[in-house]
Design an enzyme around this catalytic site. Structure first.
Site, PDB file in Angstrom:
ATOM      1  N   SER A  45      -7.828   3.838   9.233  1.00 51.22           N
ATOM      2  CA  SER A  45      -8.873   3.833   8.304  1.00 51.22           C
ATOM      3  C   SER A  45      -7.562   2.653   6.930  1.00 51.22           C
ATOM      4  O   SER A  45      -8.115   1.721   6.424  1.00 51.22           O
ATOM      5  CB  SER A  45      -8.922   4.740   7.488  1.00 51.22           C
ATOM      6  OG  SER A  45      -9.101   5.063   6.476  1.00 51.22           O
ATOM      7  N   ASP A  83     -15.585   2.214   7.493  1.00 48.77           N
ATOM      8  CA  ASP A  83     -13.864   3.130   6.797  1.00 48.77           C
ATOM      9  C   ASP A  83     -15.123   4.115   6.001  1.00 48.77           C
ATOM     10  O   ASP A  83     -14.493   5.277   5.826  1.00 48.77           O
ATOM     11  CB  ASP A  83     -13.167   2.918   6.813  1.00 48.77           C
ATOM     12  CG  ASP A  83     -12.225   3.694   5.916  1.00 48.77           C
ATOM     13  OD1 ASP A  83     -11.513   4.435   6.274  1.00 48.77           O
ATOM     14  OD2 ASP A  83     -12.465   3.261   4.551  1.00 48.77           O
ATOM     15  N   ARG A 105     -15.288  12.224   7.967  1.00 44.98           N
ATOM     16  CA  ARG A 105     -14.235  12.673   8.201  1.00 44.98           C
ATOM     17  C   ARG A 105     -13.734  13.870   7.102  1.00 44.98           C
ATOM     18  O   ARG A 105     -13.328  14.955   7.949  1.00 44.98           O
ATOM     19  CB  ARG A 105     -12.414  12.175   8.097  1.00 44.98           C
ATOM     20  CG  ARG A 105     -12.851  11.227   9.772  1.00 44.98           C
ATOM     21  CD  ARG A 105     -11.880  10.284   9.846  1.00 44.98           C
ATOM     22  NE  ARG A 105     -11.084   9.571   9.076  1.00 44.98           N
ATOM     23  CZ  ARG A 105      -9.731   9.375   8.485  1.00 44.98           C
ATOM     24  NH1 ARG A 105      -9.828   8.083   8.464  1.00 44.98           N
ATOM     25  NH2 ARG A 105      -8.816  10.414   8.466  1.00 44.98           N
ATOM     26  N   HIS A 135       1.373  -0.912  -0.090  1.00 46.44           N
ATOM     27  CA  HIS A 135      -0.765  -0.017   0.412  1.00 46.44           C
ATOM     28  C   HIS A 135       0.564   0.973   0.089  1.00 46.44           C
ATOM     29  O   HIS A 135       1.703   0.935   0.915  1.00 46.44           O
ATOM     30  CB  HIS A 135      -1.007   0.295   1.487  1.00 46.44           C
ATOM     31  CG  HIS A 135      -1.706   1.424   1.008  1.00 46.44           C
ATOM     32  ND1 HIS A 135      -2.771   1.267   0.625  1.00 46.44           N
ATOM     33  CD2 HIS A 135      -1.369   2.959   1.822  1.00 46.44           C
ATOM     34  CE1 HIS A 135      -3.522   2.854   1.111  1.00 46.44           C
ATOM     35  NE2 HIS A 135      -2.360   2.950   1.618  1.00 46.44           N
ATOM     36  N   LYS A 164      -8.420  -1.419   6.368  1.00 43.90           N
ATOM     37  CA  LYS A 164      -8.917  -1.744   4.680  1.00 43.90           C
ATOM     38  C   LYS A 164      -7.509  -2.971   4.272  1.00 43.90           C
ATOM     39  O   LYS A 164      -8.215  -4.568   4.065  1.00 43.90           O
ATOM     40  CB  LYS A 164      -8.867  -0.919   3.557  1.00 43.90           C
ATOM     41  CG  LYS A 164      -9.775  -0.307   3.479  1.00 43.90           C
ATOM     42  CD  LYS A 164     -10.267   1.019   3.533  1.00 43.90           C
ATOM     43  CE  LYS A 164      -9.230   1.826   3.761  1.00 43.90           C
ATOM     44  NZ  LYS A 164      -9.344   3.469   2.844  1.00 43.90           N
TER      45      LYS A 164
HETATM   46  N1  URA Z   1      -6.093   6.953   2.941  1.00 47.48           N
HETATM   47  C1  URA Z   1      -7.055   6.124   3.237  1.00 47.48           C
HETATM   48  O1  URA Z   1      -7.102   5.110   3.580  1.00 47.48           O
HETATM   49  N2  URA Z   1      -7.220   6.501   4.606  1.00 47.48           N
HETATM   50  C2  URA Z   1      -7.033   8.141   5.277  1.00 47.48           C
HETATM   51  O2  URA Z   1      -7.574   8.125   6.825  1.00 47.48           O
HETATM   52  C3  URA Z   1      -5.582   8.404   4.757  1.00 47.48           C
HETATM   53  C4  URA Z   1      -5.413   8.148   3.409  1.00 47.48           C
END
Ligand code: URA
Length: 447
Positions: free
Chosen positions: A183, A161, A168, A82, A187
Site C-alpha cells: 500500500s 489502494d 481492510r 514518507h 503510492k
Molecule cells: N499507510 C498506508 O498508506 N497504507 C497502509 O496500509 C498503512 C499505512
C-alpha cells in the site's frame, strides 16, 4: 480464473502467481470482483503472509491500477519522503524546505490525519487559504519553479489502494506487513521520484509497535523500492513519546517554523538533519553523506530553508503572515494546564495516549472526512528524562470544546509515568536499512 480456488490456494498457504494477483487487483478495481471475495482473500493473506515475489506483484498491480506522476520534465534529481505516521510528527514541514533549499526537488503527496496520527496537509491548512488540491500540471510546475510542492493524494493515483484500504479497515486486515508495504510503496512509486527515504516509526504512537516489526517493515519497503528501480532507504525512528513538544495542527506548524529558525526541539532537529542528509545523498546530488550534512546545516543556519517554506505557503495560496506573527494562527478559546502529581523523573510519555487526548480536544478525526479543529492540541514542555516537581506543568491543553478537557486529562494522566530515577535516554534513530543492509528474505513469508 476461479476466485474461490485462488482464495483457497492462499488460505492453504501457497503463493499466488503474478498473473493471479494482477487478475484479482484489476477485477476488484474495475468492480468485477465483489468485496466479500476480496475480504476473504485479505484475511487469508493476513494469516498466511506473502513471499517477496507476491509482494512485488501486488505492489506492481496496485501501481498500475491508475495514473502515475511523470516528473521527467523537471530538471535535476527528485526525492520523496514518507513517514509511517505518529504523534507530533511535523518532520515533513521542516525537511521539505531544507532539502529543496539544498537544491534537490521535493515532489511530495501527503495524506490527512486519521485517528491519533496527524497528516501533513491538515497541518498546512493552518495557513488561511492554503490549497492542498493541485492538478498534476500545477504540482509539476510548482516543483519546477520553487523546488517543492506538498499536495494531497490525487484521486487518480493507485485507485486499487483506495478500495483495498477501505475494505481492510472494516475487515480487521490493516495490520498485515505485505498489505501495508504494498500500500505504502505503490503510492510512493506512483508519485514519480527516483529516490525515496522512509521514516518508519516504532513505539506506542506508531502502528508498527515493536522495533522488530518496524525493522521488518523497513526491510520490505526498501526491498520493494530497490526492486522497482528506485534508490530507497529507511530509518526506523522513535515514536514512543511524541516528537518535539507540540501535538496538534497549528501548534505543530509553529514548532516546525521554530525548528527552521534553528530553535527546534533536539529530537525533531536531529531527525530532520538525519533524514535530510539521507535525502540529499540518495538523490545523487552530492558526493557523500558528510557533504550532504554540511549542505543541510548551511541552508538551515542561513535562513534559506525558512525562505523556501515561506515561498511554499504563498505558492499554494496560503497567507504567510503567521510565520512572523504567530498570533495569526488559529487560536483555541480555552487553555488548561495538567500538572505533575508528584516530584521525580519523567520516565514515560506515551505517544498513543497523548495522541488520543489531542483527538478528544478536536485535533484529529475519529472517522474519515470529519472536520478538525486546527487550533486544538497539546504542548508538552518537558520530555522523557526531565526532572519535575509536584505541581509543575506537564501539559498545556488547547481546545474549543469545554467538555473535552475531562476525558483528555484522564488520557494525559495515563500517558505520564514519573519515576524516582532518571531513565536511560532512548535513541531517536533505532535502525537504518538501505539496499546493502536489506536482510535476505525472498523465500521467507512475511505477515
Ligand atoms: N499507510 C498506508 O498508506 N497504507 C497502509 O496500509 C498503512 C499505512
Amino acid at each position: 480464473m476461479n476466485l474461490p480456488a485462488l482464495i483457497q490456494k492462499k488460505r492453504d498457504g501457497s503463493a499466488l502467481t503474478k498473473e493471479e494477483i494482477r487478475y484479482i487487483i484489476e477485477g476488484y478495481t474495475a468492480g468485477h470482483i465483489p468485496d466479500y471475495q476480496v475480504a476473504a482473500l485479505l484475511m487469508a493473506i493476513y494469516f498466511r503472509g506473502m513471499d517477496m515475489e507476491e509482494i512485488l506483484s501486488l505492489t506492481r498491480a496496485m501501481l498500475e491500477s491508475g495514473a502515475t506522476i511523470d516528473l521527467s520534465d523537471i530538471p535535476g534529481p527528485k526525492v520523496d519522503k514518507h513517514s509511517t505516521g505518529g504523534v507530533g510528527d511535523k518532520t515533513s514541514l521542516v525537511l521539505g524546505p531544507l532539502v529543496a533549499a539544498a537544491g534537490v526537488k521535493v515532489a511530495k503527496l501527503s495524506g490527512r490525519g486519521l485517528g491519533y496520527s496527524g497528516g501533513t496537509i491538515d497541518k498546512l491548512e493552518s495557513f488561511k487559504g492554503f490549497s492542498v488540491e493541485m492538478s498534476r500540471q500545477q504540482f509539476v510546475e510548482q516543483v519546477k519553479n520553487i523546488g517543492i510542492a506538498l499536495s494531497g493524494q490525487s484521486k487518480e493515483l493507485v485507485p486499487a489502494d483506495k478500495k483495498l484500504y477501505a475494505l481492510r479497515d472494516v475487515t480487521a486486515t490493516v495490520d498485515s506487513l505485505p498489505l501495508i508495504a504494498s500500500s505504502i510503496m505503490s503510492k510512493k512509486l506512483a508519485s514519480g521520484a527516483e529516490a525515496i527515504v522512509l521514516d518508519v516509526k516504532t513505539g506506542s504512537g506508531s502502528f508498527n509497535g515493536s522495533l522488530e516489526r518496524a525493522i521488518k517493515l523497513a526491510n520490505l519497503l526498501v526491498s520493494i523500492g530497490e526492486s522497482m528501480g528506485r534508490r530507497t532507504l529507511a530509518l526506523v525512528s522513535d515514536m514512543e513519546q511524541p516528537l518535539g513538544h507540540a501535538v496538534g495542527n497549528a501548534l505543530e506548524v509553529q514548532e516546525a517554523i521554530a525548528c527552521l529558525r534553528g530553535k527546534g526541539p533536539a529530537d525533531l532537529s536531529t531527525l530532520c538533519l538525519e533524514l535530510g542528509t539521507h535525502m540529499l545523498t540518495l538523490s545523487g546530488a552530492v558526493p557523500g553523506r558528510e557533504v550532504a550534512r554540511q549542505k543541510i546545516q548551511q541552508v538551515w543556519q542561513s535562513g534559506q530553508a525558512l525562505e523556501v517554506f515561506r515561498q511554499l505557503v504563498a505558492a499554494q495560496g496560503g497567507d504567510p503572515r503567521p510565520i512572523d506573527e504567530p498570533a495569526l494562527f488559529p487560536q483555541a478559546s480555552i487553555q488548561r494546564e495538567f500538572r505533575s502529581p508528584k516530584t521525580g523523573w519523567i520516565s514515560r510519555i506515551s505517544a498513543r495516549e497523548i495522541g488520543l487526548a489531542a483527538l478528544e480536544l478536536g485535533a484529529g478525526r475519529k472517522v474519515k472526512g470529519e472536520p478538525i479543529d486546527l487550533s486544538a492540541g497539546i504542548f508538552l514542555p518537558h520530555k522523557v528524562g526531565a526532572q519535575v516537581k509536584k505541581g509543575q506543568v506537564l501539559a498545556r491543553l488547547h481546545s474549543n470544546r469545554a467538555q473535552a478537557f475531562g476525558p483528555a486529562s484522564e488520557l494525559i494522566a495515563a500517558a505520564f509515568e514519573i519515576g524516582s530515577q532518571q531513565p536511560e535516554p532512548r535513541p531517536i534513530i533505532w535502525a537504518e536499512v538501505d539496499a546493502a543492509k536489506v536482510k535476505k528474505q525472498p523465500s521467507s513469508s512475511s505477515n
